[in-house]
Design an enzyme around this catalytic site. Sequence first.
Site, PDB file in Angstrom:
ATOM      1  N   ASP A  56       4.255  73.443  -2.094  1.00  0.00           N
ATOM      2  CA  ASP A  56       5.588  73.546  -1.508  1.00  0.00           C
ATOM      3  C   ASP A  56       6.609  72.925  -2.464  1.00  0.00           C
ATOM      4  OD1 ASP A  56       7.426  74.318   0.375  1.00  0.00           O
ATOM      5  OD2 ASP A  56       7.126  72.579   1.676  1.00  0.00           O
ATOM      6  N   ARG A  61       8.404  63.504  10.578  1.00  0.00           N
ATOM      7  CA  ARG A  61       9.248  62.673   9.713  1.00  0.00           C
ATOM      8  C   ARG A  61       8.870  61.197   9.731  1.00  0.00           C
ATOM      9  NH1 ARG A  61      10.869  66.564   6.548  1.00  0.00           N
ATOM     10  NH2 ARG A  61      12.126  68.144   7.623  1.00  0.00           N
ATOM     11  N   ARG A  94      16.847  57.716   1.472  1.00  0.00           N
ATOM     12  CA  ARG A  94      17.038  56.730   0.400  1.00  0.00           C
ATOM     13  C   ARG A  94      18.535  56.460   0.226  1.00  0.00           C
ATOM     14  NH1 ARG A  94      13.377  60.503  -1.121  1.00  0.00           N
ATOM     15  NH2 ARG A  94      15.003  61.706  -2.143  1.00  0.00           N
ATOM     16  N   LYS A 125       2.690  66.441   6.759  1.00  0.00           N
ATOM     17  CA  LYS A 125       2.904  67.879   6.557  1.00  0.00           C
ATOM     18  C   LYS A 125       1.634  68.701   6.783  1.00  0.00           C
ATOM     19  CE  LYS A 125       7.072  67.730   4.351  1.00  0.00           C
ATOM     20  NZ  LYS A 125       8.236  68.576   4.660  1.00  0.00           N
ATOM     21  N   TYR A 180       4.936  58.460   2.200  1.00  0.00           N
ATOM     22  CA  TYR A 180       5.187  59.368   1.065  1.00  0.00           C
ATOM     23  C   TYR A 180       5.463  58.680  -0.267  1.00  0.00           C
ATOM     24  CZ  TYR A 180      10.283  58.966   0.585  1.00  0.00           C
ATOM     25  OH  TYR A 180      11.556  58.515   0.321  1.00  0.00           O
ATOM     26  N   HIS A 188      19.598  70.651   0.590  1.00  0.00           N
ATOM     27  CA  HIS A 188      18.513  69.996   1.331  1.00  0.00           C
ATOM     28  C   HIS A 188      18.082  68.709   0.633  1.00  0.00           C
ATOM     29  CE1 HIS A 188      14.900  69.288   3.639  1.00  0.00           C
ATOM     30  NE2 HIS A 188      14.181  69.311   2.532  1.00  0.00           N
ATOM     31  N   THR A 194      12.777  73.682   2.008  1.00  0.00           N
ATOM     32  CA  THR A 194      13.740  73.935   3.085  1.00  0.00           C
ATOM     33  C   THR A 194      14.995  74.595   2.548  1.00  0.00           C
ATOM     34  OG1 THR A 194      12.953  71.925   4.125  1.00  0.00           O
ATOM     35  CG2 THR A 194      15.011  72.847   4.966  1.00  0.00           C
ATOM     36  N   ASP A 231       7.481  74.923   7.593  1.00  0.00           N
ATOM     37  CA  ASP A 231       6.743  73.737   7.142  1.00  0.00           C
ATOM     38  C   ASP A 231       6.967  72.625   8.175  1.00  0.00           C
ATOM     39  OD1 ASP A 231       5.556  71.687   5.729  1.00  0.00           O
ATOM     40  OD2 ASP A 231       7.280  71.391   4.401  1.00  0.00           O
ATOM     41  N   GLU A 244      11.767  78.017   5.522  1.00  0.00           N
ATOM     42  CA  GLU A 244      11.533  78.314   4.109  1.00  0.00           C
ATOM     43  C   GLU A 244      11.103  79.781   3.961  1.00  0.00           C
ATOM     44  OE1 GLU A 244       8.964  75.583   2.073  1.00  0.00           O
ATOM     45  OE2 GLU A 244       9.492  73.883   3.374  1.00  0.00           O
ATOM     46  N   THR A 304       1.120  74.647   8.797  1.00  0.00           N
ATOM     47  CA  THR A 304       2.222  75.379   8.166  1.00  0.00           C
ATOM     48  C   THR A 304       2.131  76.801   8.689  1.00  0.00           C
ATOM     49  OG1 THR A 304       1.985  74.031   6.162  1.00  0.00           O
ATOM     50  CG2 THR A 304       3.262  76.070   5.967  1.00  0.00           C
ATOM     51  N   GLU A 353      18.205  67.316   9.127  1.00  0.00           N
ATOM     52  CA  GLU A 353      19.573  67.476   8.626  1.00  0.00           C
ATOM     53  C   GLU A 353      20.536  67.914   9.732  1.00  0.00           C
ATOM     54  OE1 GLU A 353      19.261  69.678   4.567  1.00  0.00           O
ATOM     55  OE2 GLU A 353      17.409  69.971   5.692  1.00  0.00           O
ATOM     56  N   GLN A 386       5.797  60.877   7.643  1.00  0.00           N
ATOM     57  CA  GLN A 386       6.182  61.162   6.255  1.00  0.00           C
ATOM     58  C   GLN A 386       6.900  59.969   5.620  1.00  0.00           C
ATOM     59  OE1 GLN A 386       8.823  64.542   6.030  1.00  0.00           O
ATOM     60  NE2 GLN A 386       9.152  64.348   3.819  1.00  0.00           N
ATOM     61  N   GLU A 436      10.861  73.039   8.987  1.00  0.00           N
ATOM     62  CA  GLU A 436      11.571  73.338   7.751  1.00  0.00           C
ATOM     63  C   GLU A 436      11.556  74.850   7.571  1.00  0.00           C
ATOM     64  OE1 GLU A 436      10.034  70.937   4.500  1.00  0.00           O
ATOM     65  OE2 GLU A 436      11.241  69.227   5.174  1.00  0.00           O
TER      66      GLU A 436
HETATM   67 CA    CA Z   1       8.921  71.845   2.861  1.00  0.00          CA
END
Ligand code: CA
Length: 416
Positions: A131, A242, A147, A258, A249, A138, A349, A238, A206, A262, A363, A245, A204
């Site tokens: 992915d 969160r 972050r 994830k 991550y 995004h 995404t 996807d 995609e 999918t 988002e 993740q 997500e």
């Molecule tokens: Ca993704």
Amino acid sequence: MTPTQPSTWLDVPADHPFGIDTLPYGVFSTADDPVRRVGVRIGDLVLDAGAVAAIGRDAGLVGDGPDLAAAWQTPSLNAFLALGRPAWTAAREWLTEILRDDVHRDGVSPHLHALGDVALHLPIEVADYVDFYASEDHASNVGQIFRPDNAALPPNWKHLPIGYHGRSGTVVVSGTDVVRPTGQRKGPNDPVPVFGPSIRLDIEAELGYVVGGGTALGSRVSVDEAPDHLFGVVILNDWSARDLQAWEYVPLGPFLGKSFATSVSAWVTPLDALGAARVPLPGQSDPEVLPYLRGDAFGLDVHVEVSLNGTVVSRPEHAGMYWSPAQMLAHLTVNGASIRDGDLFGSGTISGPDRDTRGSLLELTWNGTEPLTLADGSTRGFLEDGDTVTMTAWAPGPDGARIGLGEVTGTIRPAR
Ligand code: CA
């Protein structure tokens, strides 16, 4: 100019999104014949493509061409993917011919099934699944949310299409329920990690690119060679936990947040159906990319619509993606990694600059702080058990036609 209007002897309206210019591939079975085999959608019918190809083969009409009947009378598209670009294009020309010319009506008609009478299955046996993260909006949004003390985009983002390896064995076909994942999370106010069902389950939106024409270990696929290996496109969701993740991550990327599921559409739209949807990329001049990422790096003008329990919550525009699928494939192989028939890679995404074009709830609700209101008056920050997410998509076709990409849908079931 009077264009030659695409036509078919079938009763399919000219403006049908699955008209003669679309012809996507899938894998189906029927109650009478539960053997899974390759089908081609035309209108609201599914053609048993292998059965029709076998008529010509058995009559000795195939010549030296590839045995499409053998490739299609299998439970996935992988054997067909192995035949490569010339065979894909020739097969599409042959399908177009038999569905256009009335002389084939009697031979083909017995092998058409009503869409409502077939079961659709995962169209490919997914080899490797990767992915990417190709939308600048995004990546910027996620950077600001996850972050906030750093630059929105990582320093490498405009130099290479960032990606990670996902879990091919949990790619599922549209309509498959998704069980809420369980795992570790640690919020900013948790002194120690907490274990339990995800409380920030997301989507997500995609596109997924289906790859064939495998290559040898140690070889590369250039940007200009990529269309020889890019067979077609699926809509891809996807699913993303969160909270899992965010805790797991750093530093190796997404993992259990994830890998639980999918979802992909049942129909694979051939790249050959998307010629009119090719568009230039938004621009990669600052910085200019390295030579191996240059070439005919086209974008695709695909319009996506995301619904949550029937309420449209977003309309992402794939044409705005920063990186091209051809560049992603070139990057994927630049170190000599081989590709296999049935490889699948996601675009990342699809998000645009406006709120109603963002492709994730993360988002759309800004990490749950700005909930969405659905048609029934309920609000959502993230997904609740019983929620159904459906993504549809279309692209411009020749002469104003619309190319339908089908849908990918899934319903959240409680954690087990
Ligand atoms: Ca993704």
